[in-house]
Design an enzyme around this catalytic site. Sequence first.
Site, PDB file in Angstrom:
ATOM      1  N   HIS A  23       0.828  -1.215   0.000  1.00 53.53           N
ATOM      2  CA  HIS A  23       0.000   0.000   0.000  1.00 53.53           C
ATOM      3  C   HIS A  23       0.863   1.267   0.000  1.00 53.53           C
ATOM      4  O   HIS A  23       0.365   2.362  -0.231  1.00 53.53           O
ATOM      5  CB  HIS A  23      -0.985  -0.006   1.170  1.00 53.53           C
ATOM      6  CG  HIS A  23      -0.416   0.386   2.498  1.00 53.53           C
ATOM      7  ND1 HIS A  23      -0.031  -0.536   3.448  1.00 53.53           N
ATOM      8  CD2 HIS A  23      -0.177   1.597   3.051  1.00 53.53           C
ATOM      9  CE1 HIS A  23       0.417   0.099   4.521  1.00 53.53           C
ATOM     10  NE2 HIS A  23       0.336   1.399   4.302  1.00 53.53           N
ATOM     11  N   ASP A  44       0.289  -7.621   2.172  1.00 49.49           N
ATOM     12  CA  ASP A  44       0.684  -6.208   2.108  1.00 49.49           C
ATOM     13  C   ASP A  44       2.194  -6.023   2.145  1.00 49.49           C
ATOM     14  O   ASP A  44       2.714  -5.178   2.881  1.00 49.49           O
ATOM     15  CB  ASP A  44       0.027  -5.426   3.257  1.00 49.49           C
ATOM     16  CG  ASP A  44       0.139  -3.911   3.054  1.00 49.49           C
ATOM     17  OD1 ASP A  44       0.276  -3.481   1.895  1.00 49.49           O
ATOM     18  OD2 ASP A  44       0.125  -3.175   4.062  1.00 49.49           O
ATOM     19  N   SER A  95       4.505   3.050   7.838  1.00 49.51           N
ATOM     20  CA  SER A  95       4.234   1.836   7.073  1.00 49.51           C
ATOM     21  C   SER A  95       5.416   1.475   6.181  1.00 49.51           C
ATOM     22  O   SER A  95       5.949   2.317   5.457  1.00 49.51           O
ATOM     23  CB  SER A  95       2.987   2.027   6.206  1.00 49.51           C
ATOM     24  OG  SER A  95       1.839   2.153   7.011  1.00 49.51           O
TER      25      SER A  95
END
Length: 378
Positions: A121, A152, A233
């Site tokens: 992402h 992910d 992230s």
Amino acid sequence: MRKTKKRKNSGKKIIITMIILIMIWLLGFYLYVTYKNIEIYDSNYTAQKTKSTIEEQTVEKVEEKSETVADVIEETVESVVGISKLKNAGNSIFSNNTESQLGLGTGVIVTENGYILSNEHVTGAKYSKCYITLENGNNYEGTVVWSDSNIDLSIVKIEANNLKYVTLADSDNIKIGENVYAIGNPIGFEFRRTVTSGIISAKNRTIKLEEEEKVSYMTNLIQTDATINPGNSGGPLIYPNGQVIGINTVKISSAEGIGFAIPISIVKPIIESYKNTGEFQEAKIGMYAYDSEVIPYLETGTSNRFQEGIYVTEVTKNGPAETAGIKESDIITQIDGTQLKTMNDLREYIYTKKPNDEVTLKVIRGKINREIVVKLGR
């Protein structure tokens, strides 16, 4: 009489003298034989060798003691990069623009020749372009060479060499309560490469994600109370020795101190393949399954009989699993004799295989146990 006594005394002296001489000779002979058998080395060589060894050991011990956690983290930060989907007009993606404007995230260098691990992402899916800024300020355009939306994770390649890269730990053996540190680029320019500390709060966590009216689950996650914010992230979760145990991915927004990282072991076979060969031939099994932690969410009615393995919820039409006879609601307990507890266990094993390899699954269907051979696809 006197002469006889003198002769006797003289004889005694002679005997005593002979005995003493014999003892002295024996002692001398003993010493000669003993010292003759002792090996004598060059004294200068021996002293130099011993001194060198002691000095090396001493230096190593001093270095071990002198390297603190702060030193290790400072070295690890050199392998952490900024990633953006948009190219900034300036010299770096680390501009005064906010994280939301640039889509700023984090990645970590995993090989010296430019492979970078992050979240899908953050980077986008396979073949996407993104922009990388290294710790030294150098900028590169990167290409996503591998990604998997289910976990992910993604791998980006930049054209660079001699990069400082991290060491990957074995995340299968983590323990609750161990100290960890999260590194990332939260919010934007002002807070790039922020380090936060915490512990492993739990392992094998499952979380439910609801995005754009689509529900999905992430399983086998590491839970930590090390602060993870937007922009973190894709950054590494590390041990105090600098080894990476996970990739930071999400946090619970309604609570403090609940963040999650993807265990690093699942992607290690892929990184090794790119490192050694420059490519990764991904094999596909064509099915999706959940472990027992997710079953209560799915309302399948299987909780009473689902004691081990993973529960098949989706089989790709005409894929390898369906062709071999795998069906939805099957429970798979082993692959090639290896016990399965989570879907990540299955993924990690499949990542070590190549297309057209065959694997044997141990399957429970109702009350029947069977073995099914699956030929992996591409």
